[in-house]
Design a protein around this motif. Structure first.
Motif, PDB file in Angstrom:
ATOM      1  N   GLU A   1       0.909  -1.267  -0.014  1.00 31.52           N
ATOM      2  CA  GLU A   1      -0.064   0.157  -0.048  1.00 31.52           C
ATOM      3  C   GLU A   1       0.826   1.248   0.110  1.00 31.52           C
ATOM      4  OE1 GLU A   1      -0.218   1.938   2.983  1.00 31.52           O
ATOM      5  OE2 GLU A   1       0.739   0.935   4.205  1.00 31.52           O
ATOM      6  N   THR A   2       0.151   2.461  -0.355  1.00 34.94           N
ATOM      7  CA  THR A   2       1.118   3.573  -0.556  1.00 34.94           C
ATOM      8  C   THR A   2       1.750   4.236   0.549  1.00 34.94           C
ATOM      9  OG1 THR A   2      -0.994   5.107  -0.465  1.00 34.94           O
ATOM     10  CG2 THR A   2      -0.354   4.291  -2.774  1.00 34.94           C
ATOM     11  N   GLY A   3       1.083   4.025   1.695  1.00 35.78           N
ATOM     12  CA  GLY A   3       1.470   4.352   2.976  1.00 35.78           C
ATOM     13  C   GLY A   3       3.141   3.958   3.187  1.00 35.78           C
ATOM     14  N   ALA A   4       3.112   2.504   3.173  1.00 40.52           N
ATOM     15  CA  ALA A   4       4.358   1.597   3.260  1.00 40.52           C
ATOM     16  C   ALA A   4       5.327   2.322   2.321  1.00 40.52           C
ATOM     17  CB  ALA A   4       4.172   0.582   3.399  1.00 40.52           C
ATOM     18  N   ALA A   5       4.914   2.492   1.102  1.00 40.68           N
ATOM     19  CA  ALA A   5       5.847   2.811  -0.019  1.00 40.68           C
ATOM     20  C   ALA A   5       6.262   4.150   0.324  1.00 40.68           C
ATOM     21  CB  ALA A   5       5.251   2.827  -1.179  1.00 40.68           C
ATOM     22  N   GLN A   6       5.855   5.164   0.733  1.00 39.87           N
ATOM     23  CA  GLN A   6       5.972   6.342   0.962  1.00 39.87           C
ATOM     24  C   GLN A   6       7.085   6.364   2.163  1.00 39.87           C
ATOM     25  OE1 GLN A   6       2.134   8.169   1.867  1.00 39.87           O
ATOM     26  NE2 GLN A   6       1.836   8.991  -0.203  1.00 39.87           N
ATOM     27  N   ALA A   7       6.905   5.825   3.214  1.00 39.28           N
ATOM     28  CA  ALA A   7       7.698   5.648   4.157  1.00 39.28           C
ATOM     29  C   ALA A   7       9.115   5.198   3.292  1.00 39.28           C
ATOM     30  CB  ALA A   7       7.145   4.808   5.361  1.00 39.28           C
ATOM     31  N   ILE A   8       9.151   3.969   2.972  1.00 44.44           N
ATOM     32  CA  ILE A   8      10.549   3.546   2.182  1.00 44.44           C
ATOM     33  C   ILE A   8      11.146   4.484   1.608  1.00 44.44           C
ATOM     34  CG2 ILE A   8      10.969   1.849   0.437  1.00 44.44           C
ATOM     35  CD1 ILE A   8       9.002  -0.036   1.538  1.00 44.44           C
ATOM     36  N   VAL A   9      10.493   5.012   0.483  1.00 42.97           N
ATOM     37  CA  VAL A   9      11.148   6.253  -0.171  1.00 42.97           C
ATOM     38  C   VAL A   9      11.743   7.316   0.620  1.00 42.97           C
ATOM     39  CG1 VAL A   9      10.596   8.006  -1.886  1.00 42.97           C
ATOM     40  CG2 VAL A   9       9.842   5.772  -2.045  1.00 42.97           C
ATOM     41  N   ALA A  10      10.937   7.652   1.617  1.00 48.02           N
ATOM     42  CA  ALA A  10      11.300   8.848   2.714  1.00 48.02           C
ATOM     43  C   ALA A  10      12.483   8.378   3.489  1.00 48.02           C
ATOM     44  CB  ALA A  10      10.213   9.290   3.287  1.00 48.02           C
TER      45      ALA A  10
END
Length: 324
Positions: free
Chosen positions: A113-122
């Protein structure tokens, strides 16, 4: 000096796909890093003792039960994250807490999901670590040549296409969405033609009409349980491109004047084959990753692009009709 590479997760893409195949077929991270001259495979990580033994025997390199121990012992320049998608974030956090690689190559999709993906990128951005996602097709020499021809106008606009995919939009359809973005530019607009099935893992199989910066394509889902089917047909002003068998066969069929009917144009009877390197797709990714590490232009999917792709897919799936 070659770049030191560590593979975290010794399942199929990490090690298993090509273990019993001849040396010319390179489908796993382990074999790619072991055979590419710009890399040195320094180790593997997996909780399974059986897989660790298999890795050590196959590659004569140490295998570790946990990430921290491997990072302390090997200090790799590159970490390939080949653990199941739900564990991407936890595995990446463990890498960032215990080491400082130059780059992380994460399996697709980046997250569920996008929340986890955003955290990984950040998290990678905060540490100054390059993040790439393993969308293999955009690194293939045949796909790169198609992109070059489109950019040079040798495959002329307007471009319209049909994509057949199976096994879910996030799992497999995303490969072809990512590939078309590398050829046609970012997604501009999406429309759901048919919401399709919702799969047990939460993935979906919608039929879609997608407008890219440089063209448009309809995505149609088939049933993986019937057979795997991954193809693209792109129709240009001056011919037709066929991307068949998941990219193993790429053909360009140019237009010619119709000798039978004055003023008419048709497709040539003989197509040009554009050489594909899909028999060693993970080696191609390693070659592009080495170029990126040297500061050169490279055909890889960045973490930011993978996040945008996941957001596009999430937006499409959110438009499913409510259950009756």
């Amino acid at each position: 000096m070659p770049f030191k590479a560590l593979v975290v997760g010794l399942g199929q893409i990490g090690m298993g796909y090509d273990l019993s195949l001849d040396a010319e077929q390179i489908y796993s991270h382990a074999r790619a890093f072991a055979t590419h001259p710009d890399f040195e495979l320094v180790g593997g990580v997996d909780p399974s003792a059986e897989r660790r033994v298999t890795f050590a025997r196959a590659y004569a390199r140490p295998a570790y039960a946990d990430i921290a121990a491997a990072l302390a012992a090997q200090a790799p320049d590159v970490v390939a994250l080949a653990v199941p998608t739900p564990y991407h974030r936890a595995a990446l956090n463990e890498v960032l807490e215990n080491g400082r690689p130059q780059a992380i190559l994460c399996e697709k999709p980046l997250a569920d999901e996008t929340g986890a993906a955003q955290a990984i990128v950040a998290a990678c951005a905060a540490k100054g670590i390059a993040l790439y996602v393993n969308y293999i097709r955009r690194s293939d020499p045949g796909a790169i040549e198609v992109g070059r021809r489109i950019a040079a106008g040798l495959i002329e606009a307007p471009l319209k296409g049909v994509v057949w995919y199976s096994k879910g939009l996030r799992h497999n359809g995303s490969h072809f969405l990512n590939l078309l973005e590398s050829w046609l530019g970012p997604v501009q607009k999406t429309a759901v033609i048919d919401p399709g099935r919702l799969l047990p893992d939460g993935d979906a199989e919608p039929d879609l009409d997608i407008t890219f910066e440089g063209g448009r394509a309809v995505f149609l889902a088939t049933r993986e349980e019937d057979f795997s089917h991954y193809t693209i047909e792109l129709v240009a002003a001056n011919g037709r491109l066929r991307y068949e068998q998941g990219g193993a066969l790429i053909e360009w069929q140019p237009t010619v004047s119709d000798s039978r009917l004055d003023g008419y144009t048709r497709l040539a009877e003989t197509a040009e084959t554009i050489a594909s390197g899909m028999a060693r797709y993970q080696w191609n990714v390693a070659a592009q990753l080495a170029a990126a590490l040297r500061g050169e232009a490279a055909q890889l999917c960045s973490g930011d692009k993978a996040l945008a792709l996941l957001q596009t897919i999430a937006d499409v799936c959110q438009r499913r009709p409510a259950p009756a």
